[in-house]
Write an enzyme that holds these catalytic residues in place. Structure first.
Site, PDB file in Angstrom:
ATOM      1  N   ARG B 226      34.704  23.200  36.304  1.00 36.92           N
ATOM      2  CA  ARG B 226      35.832  23.602  37.143  1.00 36.92           C
ATOM      3  C   ARG B 226      35.303  24.255  38.407  1.00 36.92           C
ATOM      4  O   ARG B 226      34.701  25.331  38.345  1.00 36.92           O
ATOM      5  CB  ARG B 226      36.715  24.618  36.398  1.00 36.92           C
ATOM      6  CG  ARG B 226      37.304  24.122  35.091  1.00 36.92           C
ATOM      7  CD  ARG B 226      38.611  23.368  35.243  1.00 36.92           C
ATOM      8  NE  ARG B 226      38.937  22.636  34.032  1.00 36.92           N
ATOM      9  CZ  ARG B 226      39.684  23.106  33.019  1.00 36.92           C
ATOM     10  NH1 ARG B 226      40.200  24.314  33.104  1.00 36.92           N
ATOM     11  NH2 ARG B 226      39.936  22.367  31.960  1.00 36.92           N
ATOM     12  N   GLU B 228      36.412  26.164  40.490  1.00 31.10           N
ATOM     13  CA  GLU B 228      37.314  27.236  40.898  1.00 31.10           C
ATOM     14  C   GLU B 228      36.524  28.422  41.428  1.00 31.10           C
ATOM     15  O   GLU B 228      35.593  28.870  40.765  1.00 31.10           O
ATOM     16  CB  GLU B 228      38.118  27.736  39.693  1.00 31.10           C
ATOM     17  CG  GLU B 228      39.261  26.854  39.294  1.00 31.10           C
ATOM     18  CD  GLU B 228      39.976  27.438  38.073  1.00 31.10           C
ATOM     19  OE1 GLU B 228      40.853  28.302  38.262  1.00 31.10           O
ATOM     20  OE2 GLU B 228      39.636  27.037  36.943  1.00 31.10           O
ATOM     21  N   ARG B 234      36.864  36.149  32.716  1.00 34.39           N
ATOM     22  CA  ARG B 234      37.063  35.046  31.766  1.00 34.39           C
ATOM     23  C   ARG B 234      36.952  33.646  32.364  1.00 34.39           C
ATOM     24  O   ARG B 234      37.289  32.668  31.716  1.00 34.39           O
ATOM     25  CB  ARG B 234      38.398  35.214  31.042  1.00 34.39           C
ATOM     26  CG  ARG B 234      39.599  35.193  31.959  1.00 34.39           C
ATOM     27  CD  ARG B 234      40.866  35.496  31.176  1.00 34.39           C
ATOM     28  NE  ARG B 234      42.030  35.074  31.946  1.00 34.39           N
ATOM     29  CZ  ARG B 234      43.126  34.564  31.415  1.00 34.39           C
ATOM     30  NH1 ARG B 234      43.224  34.412  30.115  1.00 34.39           N
ATOM     31  NH2 ARG B 234      44.145  34.226  32.166  1.00 34.39           N
ATOM     32  N   HIS B 235      36.471  33.540  33.595  1.00 33.65           N
ATOM     33  CA  HIS B 235      36.301  32.224  34.206  1.00 33.65           C
ATOM     34  C   HIS B 235      34.829  31.889  34.424  1.00 33.65           C
ATOM     35  O   HIS B 235      34.057  32.718  34.882  1.00 33.65           O
ATOM     36  CB  HIS B 235      37.027  32.167  35.554  1.00 33.65           C
ATOM     37  CG  HIS B 235      38.506  32.062  35.429  1.00 33.65           C
ATOM     38  ND1 HIS B 235      39.328  33.157  35.408  1.00 33.65           N
ATOM     39  CD2 HIS B 235      39.310  30.978  35.282  1.00 33.65           C
ATOM     40  CE1 HIS B 235      40.594  32.756  35.265  1.00 33.65           C
ATOM     41  NE2 HIS B 235      40.608  31.444  35.175  1.00 33.65           N
ATOM     42  N   GLU B 377      44.633  33.829  26.270  1.00 30.79           N
ATOM     43  CA  GLU B 377      44.797  32.426  25.931  1.00 30.79           C
ATOM     44  C   GLU B 377      43.441  31.807  25.621  1.00 30.79           C
ATOM     45  O   GLU B 377      42.490  31.963  26.386  1.00 30.79           O
ATOM     46  CB  GLU B 377      45.452  31.720  27.134  1.00 30.79           C
ATOM     47  CG  GLU B 377      45.679  30.246  26.971  1.00 30.79           C
ATOM     48  CD  GLU B 377      44.748  29.428  27.833  1.00 30.79           C
ATOM     49  OE1 GLU B 377      44.654  29.671  29.047  1.00 30.79           O
ATOM     50  OE2 GLU B 377      44.097  28.526  27.281  1.00 30.79           O
ATOM     51  N   SER B 380      45.205  25.628  25.196  1.00 25.01           N
ATOM     52  CA  SER B 380      46.419  25.117  25.804  1.00 25.01           C
ATOM     53  C   SER B 380      46.592  23.701  25.291  1.00 25.01           C
ATOM     54  O   SER B 380      45.635  22.921  25.279  1.00 25.01           O
ATOM     55  CB  SER B 380      46.253  25.141  27.323  1.00 25.01           C
ATOM     56  OG  SER B 380      47.510  25.017  27.923  1.00 25.01           O
ATOM     57  N   ARG B 428      35.264  31.864  25.294  1.00 20.98           N
ATOM     58  CA  ARG B 428      36.394  32.789  25.117  1.00 20.98           C
ATOM     59  C   ARG B 428      36.628  33.117  23.654  1.00 20.98           C
ATOM     60  O   ARG B 428      36.923  34.257  23.303  1.00 20.98           O
ATOM     61  CB  ARG B 428      37.681  32.201  25.704  1.00 20.98           C
ATOM     62  CG  ARG B 428      37.694  32.218  27.213  1.00 20.98           C
ATOM     63  CD  ARG B 428      39.114  31.942  27.710  1.00 20.98           C
ATOM     64  NE  ARG B 428      39.099  31.741  29.159  1.00 20.98           N
ATOM     65  CZ  ARG B 428      40.157  31.424  29.873  1.00 20.98           C
ATOM     66  NH1 ARG B 428      41.332  31.246  29.274  1.00 20.98           N
ATOM     67  NH2 ARG B 428      40.068  31.268  31.163  1.00 20.98           N
TER      68      ARG B 428
END
Lengths: 454, 454
Positions: B226, B228, B234-235, B377, B380, B428
């Site tokens: 990712r 991002e 948490r990323h 979370e 998903s 996670r």
């Protein structure tokens, strides 16, 4: 067939218009509404493979694909497929099915998914011979691709199961790295925010760092990337690497034997647990069963050279094996030792990477090995140099820019135990175990210089 | 200590010059030659963790790292470390060790790897209290990072074990893809020979293609990328995804419950098999034991909204949960139901991706769910739209360029069974199970916008 319904299909819908007035079975078939998880009906779907003689005369529901369909007068034969398993279904005009219903069944497109309720009936003659009036289901065919990838899943499972039982720890290594791992050739470049990064060509550095961090025995399973413009039956630009690294006490053979035993456990597990899959593939691609010895045959490179020279091959002591010579050697070994799997130990130092430990008894040899299946290399491994000074010497000897491998060399400066390991190509193991001839048959979504989709 | 040798070290060598003439123990210590697999001595190395009272008075060989070293007059105490296990070793002047040997031992650099032979002696008081003359080994400490990653290896193992027992097939999906999977944002670009390619943001398309190819139940474990620019606890830009996809019969809850049960089996397995690791981590990072219910608690989104509103949060029916609200909800759920793990079902359709199946009972809801651990979370998932027509409508509704997702939509044209799935972030799960506070503690080689090494 008391009731049948074809789920909403994508390409076309049956175009025939039924005469509803005359249709006494109109509640028994049709296009079912899309399943959006509206309800949880109290209905059990039976697996096609479970439709055996034990189920005779039972009424069952089956969800499967229409594999083939053949209408003949007042009846329609459907072959229903579920993974490797097939069953014949008959829809015939009678008490339970109307003429319109048979027509509807005959018009279902191949590959549609259908829900069918029917009675399982014993038949007198296998395949194509059926009693009338009710559904008759008997497994008659299987499909190859499913079997190949189920067996591949089994290889991964057996690899992990064996290693975890041996006390190994599974590690996750990064695929995006800051510098090209082995000198910079054949590496893919990634745009990483404002800089460039690279895709890892092997988890080796990370496996070794885990050994330096005293994990002692590690393995990883993950993608490996090679920007090689090779278009052969056994090269992919992205493949799955099964990697092992292990500290040893006194001799790298401790590791080599552990790896060979892991392969043997995989072969045994496949032959015990995946016989259906092996036979399925063999039907389409006939092949001799895979043979191996226990313990695994170990040949030294010089012995292999002698065998090849006796067969007329001209090779120098420090020459690497060409692909055809590997193949030939595989045939010679099979003839002499009756095994499709063996270890070739003690490669010439000159043909191995700079981090390979030299053989202390013979400066032209190294503590390195390849493993072969049906004459093709599936694993390359070695004792690694764990001493930064010797590592530096060997890198200079290979003309490698020390700046580029500084982090690698530095990782041994806090003391590293002696260790060895190896990397296995999953697709090759699957291909060679099954006697297939192209890794594209054993990679679900193969990647090569010309193929990036799907 | 009858004999001891420190293996060749990298940074420095002990600089003291011993007076060999007076040293009656000179054969008993020194820098051993580098292990190049020269010989296979008949010597058993004992594991530090096996040095228990049962081994009292036995002579053993141990290979370990020097964790700490403390010289005191005629004796030197070393703490030897092996993975999570520590033992104290004493070198004292006497019959077996000379003054020079004690000095040598005192000069060994921390983190060096040493081979030590010694007698295991029972001590009267734990830690630091030792008898003289011989080595005394008793486990007293462990180390945290080893425990975290051993537990993480356990999560992967339990995930696979559970799913394989449930009849799932492991698949390998490509990481280099020709087009950005979910619309093109946050994707890394790769130079692929003369063209560009992308790194897969999720295996979802491939999981779904396997479902269309009738594998029925599949899972994969592999890197997910990712791009991002998020710098949070948490990323990560590269993490390990545990992915599941499964065809179901009538209701997506069949899949959701299978996933939740898989998580429960993982939690149980960790608590049964990894108690040592959990306690090790807890010593450094204290944390309440992880609690869960069986079967897993399922809340609907509207119920969660009601709980949050009662706690004073203002939110619209179709608003997504913010991270602080997720945390708060976790606390409320823990208070009310005494569980750290639960499912939140029936998310508003508006906040989910276009391929999410709408809820047929309520057009504003969807057949989708998240799973939470300690209020964060970790998964998903949803029922996916398996009908190309509805999929096209939903994509248009989201303003997505149909050309870019043509291959995705087309993959459902040959008929696809109803299916659902989800993706779990491994780092996670490890972090939240252990009650840690940053994914960088649970990724061995974390990757974020600012970190690409080692």
């Amino acid at each position: 067939m008391p009731s049948a319904s074809a789920s909403r299909k994508s390409q076309e819908k049956p175009r025939e218009i039924m005469d509803a007035a005359e249709d006494y079975a109109k509640e028994r078939y049709g296009i079912s509404s899309m399943i959006q998880s509206q309800e949880k009906p109290d209905r059990v779907l039976v697996r096609v493979r479970d439709l055996t003689i034990q189920k005779a005369d039972e009424v069952v529901w089956v969800r499967a694909r229409v594999h083939t369909s053949r209408a003949k007068g007042k009846q329609c034969f459907l072959v229903l497929r579920q993974q490797q398993f097939n069953v014949q279904a008959l829809v015939a005009v009678g008490d339970h099915a109307s003429k319109q219903m048979v027509k509807f069944a005959a018009n279902i497109n191949k590959e549609s998914i259908v829900d069918v309720e029917g009675v399982v009936r014993k038949v007198n003659q296998k395949i194509g011979s059926c009693t009338q009036q009710d559904v008759e289901l008997h497994v008659q065919k299987t499909s190859t691709s499913q079997a190949v990838f189920r067996l591949q899943s089994g290889i991964c499972h057996l690899f992990r199961e064996t290693l975890i039982n041996k006390g190994f720890v599974e590690i996750q290594t990064p695929k995006i790295i800051s510098a090209a791992s082995e000198g910079g050739a054949n590496v893919f470049t990634v745009s990483y925010f404002k800089n460039n990064a690279y895709l890892a060509q092997s988890p080796q550095l990370y496996k070794q760092m885990c050994i330096c961090a005293d994990f002692e025995k590690v393995f990883s399973i993950g993608p490996v990337f090679r920007a090689e413009d090779s278009n052969t039956h056994r090269h992919l630009t992205e493949f799955v690497g099964l990697d092992i690294e292990m500290a040893f006490n006194y001799h790298y053979h401790e590791v080599m034997e552990e790896i060979a035993d892991t392969m043997v456990q995989i072969f045994k597990g496949l032959q015990e647990r995946f016989q259906t899959e092996i036979q399925t593939v063999n039907k389409q691609f006939p092949c001799e069963p895979f043979k191996f010895l226990e313990p695994t045959l170990r040949l030294e490179y010089c012995e292999a050279l002698a065998m090849l020279r006796e067969a007329g091959v001209e090779m120098g002591d420090e020459d690497d094996l060409s692909t055809p010579n590997e193949k030939l050697l595989g045939h010679l070994v099979k003839e002499k030792y009756d095994t499709d799997f063996y270890i070739l130990d003690k490669y010439p130092l000159a043909v191995r990477p700079f981090y390979t430990m030299p053989d202390p008894r013979n400066p032209k040899q190294s503590n390195s090995y390849d493993m072969f299946m049906r004459g093709e290399e599936i694993l390359s491994g070695a004792q690694r140099i764990h001493d930064p000074q010797l590592l530096t010497e060997r890198a200079l000897h290979h003309g490698i820019d020390l700046e580029k491998i500084k982090a690698y060399i530095d990782s041994f400066r806090f003391g590293a135990p002696p260790h060895a390991g190896g990397g296995i190509g999953l697709e090759r193991v699957t291909m060679l175990f099954l006697g297939l001839h192209n890794v594209r048959q054993t990679s679900m979504f193969p990647r090569d210089p010309k193929r990036l989709t799907p």
